[in-house]
Design an enzyme around this catalytic site. Sequence first.
Site, mmCIF file in Angstrom:
data_model
loop_
_atom_site.group_PDB
_atom_site.id
_atom_site.type_symbol
_atom_site.label_atom_id
_atom_site.label_comp_id
_atom_site.label_asym_id
_atom_site.label_seq_id
_atom_site.Cartn_x
_atom_site.Cartn_y
_atom_site.Cartn_z
ATOM 1 N N GLU A 287 31.646 42.139 50.942
ATOM 2 C CA GLU A 287 31.888 40.823 51.359
ATOM 3 C C GLU A 287 31.172 40.690 52.698
ATOM 4 O O GLU A 287 31.107 39.657 53.840
ATOM 5 C CB GLU A 287 33.216 40.200 51.245
ATOM 6 C CG GLU A 287 33.397 39.070 50.915
ATOM 7 C CD GLU A 287 34.383 38.686 50.180
ATOM 8 O OE1 GLU A 287 35.109 37.774 49.211
ATOM 9 O OE2 GLU A 287 34.907 38.055 51.169
ATOM 10 N N HIS A 308 30.179 61.294 32.635
ATOM 11 C CA HIS A 308 29.873 61.111 31.367
ATOM 12 C C HIS A 308 28.875 59.998 31.055
ATOM 13 O O HIS A 308 28.737 60.100 30.033
ATOM 14 C CB HIS A 308 30.613 61.845 30.269
ATOM 15 C CG HIS A 308 31.597 62.420 31.236
ATOM 16 N ND1 HIS A 308 30.999 63.842 29.892
ATOM 17 C CD2 HIS A 308 32.569 63.583 31.459
ATOM 18 C CE1 HIS A 308 32.276 65.270 30.012
ATOM 19 N NE2 HIS A 308 32.779 64.743 31.654
ATOM 20 N N LYS A 422 30.858 28.433 44.221
ATOM 21 C CA LYS A 422 31.794 26.854 43.778
ATOM 22 C C LYS A 422 31.102 25.170 43.675
ATOM 23 O O LYS A 422 31.604 24.820 42.985
ATOM 24 C CB LYS A 422 33.119 27.876 45.210
ATOM 25 C CG LYS A 422 33.332 28.175 44.796
ATOM 26 C CD LYS A 422 34.382 28.400 46.582
ATOM 27 C CE LYS A 422 35.595 29.717 46.922
ATOM 28 N NZ LYS A 422 35.977 30.075 47.691
#
Length: 445
Positions: A287, A308, A422
């Site tokens: 951010e 793995h 948003k």
Amino acid sequence: MNGISFKFDKALNFLSDNVLENNFSIASIALSDLLNGKGKGNDFLGWVNLPNDIDNYLLDSIEESARVLRNNCDIVVVIGIGGSYLGAKAVIEALNNSFDLLQKDRKNPIVLFAGQNIGEDYLFELQELLKDKKFGIISISKSGTTTEPAIAFRLLKTQLENQAGKEVAKKLIICITDKEKGALRILADKEGFTTYVIPDNVGGRFSVLTPVGLLPIAVAGYDIRALVNGAIDMKNKAIVPSTDNIAIQYAIIRNELYKTGKKIELLVNFNPKLHYIAEWWKQLYGESEGKDGKGIFPAAVDFTTDLHSMGQYIQDGERHLFETVITVEKSTHSLLIPHDKDNLDGLNFLAGKNIDNVNKMAELGTCIAHVDGGVPNLKIVLPELSEYNLGQLLYFFEIACGISGYILGVNPFNQPGVEAYKKNMFALLDKPGYEEESKLIKNKL
Ligand code: PA5
């Protein structure tokens, strides 16, 4: 007290000579801008002095609130998202028993998290779990208007009030939010809940050393004073303009690697307890730096588990990676590999050795293999997992992030990109006030 250290010798072959000296001037200007409030986003620099600004009165009060929840709750649900939950989650997971949820004879309430997603099943199952349980709530939102935690709080507050009665619930709900604005502040004041303030000049992802992080960590039974002391000691070292300053070193080296095309930083741990430290770090760096079309992409892996699954790519895929390994020198517990008379698994050559010794050889072997494969390796060493060392680590990453962001030329303290989803979500949900956006977005469907 000894603290964390930083090593970068396994990255030097990927960098030009005298990398620290050649970049020291820009890094020390970045540091000085942070300390003197002269850089971009300087209205959000409250975190720089936070470790020293936390006074005894506040710590006493947080410990007292934690005591109330600890004495009256089997479960405490921390509601928050992003910077309003990751710091607490990271520290608690790093210090907790790996099987905390199944521990009997508990001294501490179980700390659970909500409001960090909009999962209907998650919230339904949480509500089912909390039925008839003695639980409390810490509701955290700096803006006080974030949808995810607001939904969770609406549900759990109602449940607690129904189960325990309004008067008892009032004592078991603590809100951490802005000092005057936002829906959570209005609601908390109206209902008479205990509240703590997130300072205006501290952004969410830099708020772990405010009540946002400290209260849940204290509820989980950990020593918040040691955490703060670790941060203070790191601050004292990290504010010195010197090529020996490990925050300056990390900030310079990651930016120089970025310039050579190493655009992805993998934060690596060899201890599963550090998984959420990496989640917190990803938010902090992602951010803060990912903007204006630039920024290292912060990713994370848990080793040896992910060797793995992701090991092949890291060893052999596109060469745009570097690794920063957090290594813990000393395990908290000692466990030896037993001898077996049949030795069918062929492991007797390890008999009598500590498990951690095997882990350390896996770490060393991985480092050499990845460096040979073209992945520079940086290392942050913690003597052991403790509140003090974690306080150092958190502050180290914060101040290095500020320096690094300024070196990169961005404002590390805003997050304009977070708003886009948003706006679309509210438009799609027909939120009042979003009528125009609703029309526009529905034409795109
Ligand atoms: O770092 C940030 O500012 C964000 O990630 C916020 O922490 C997150 O969006 C939660 O915001 P709030 O605390 O306002 O609910």
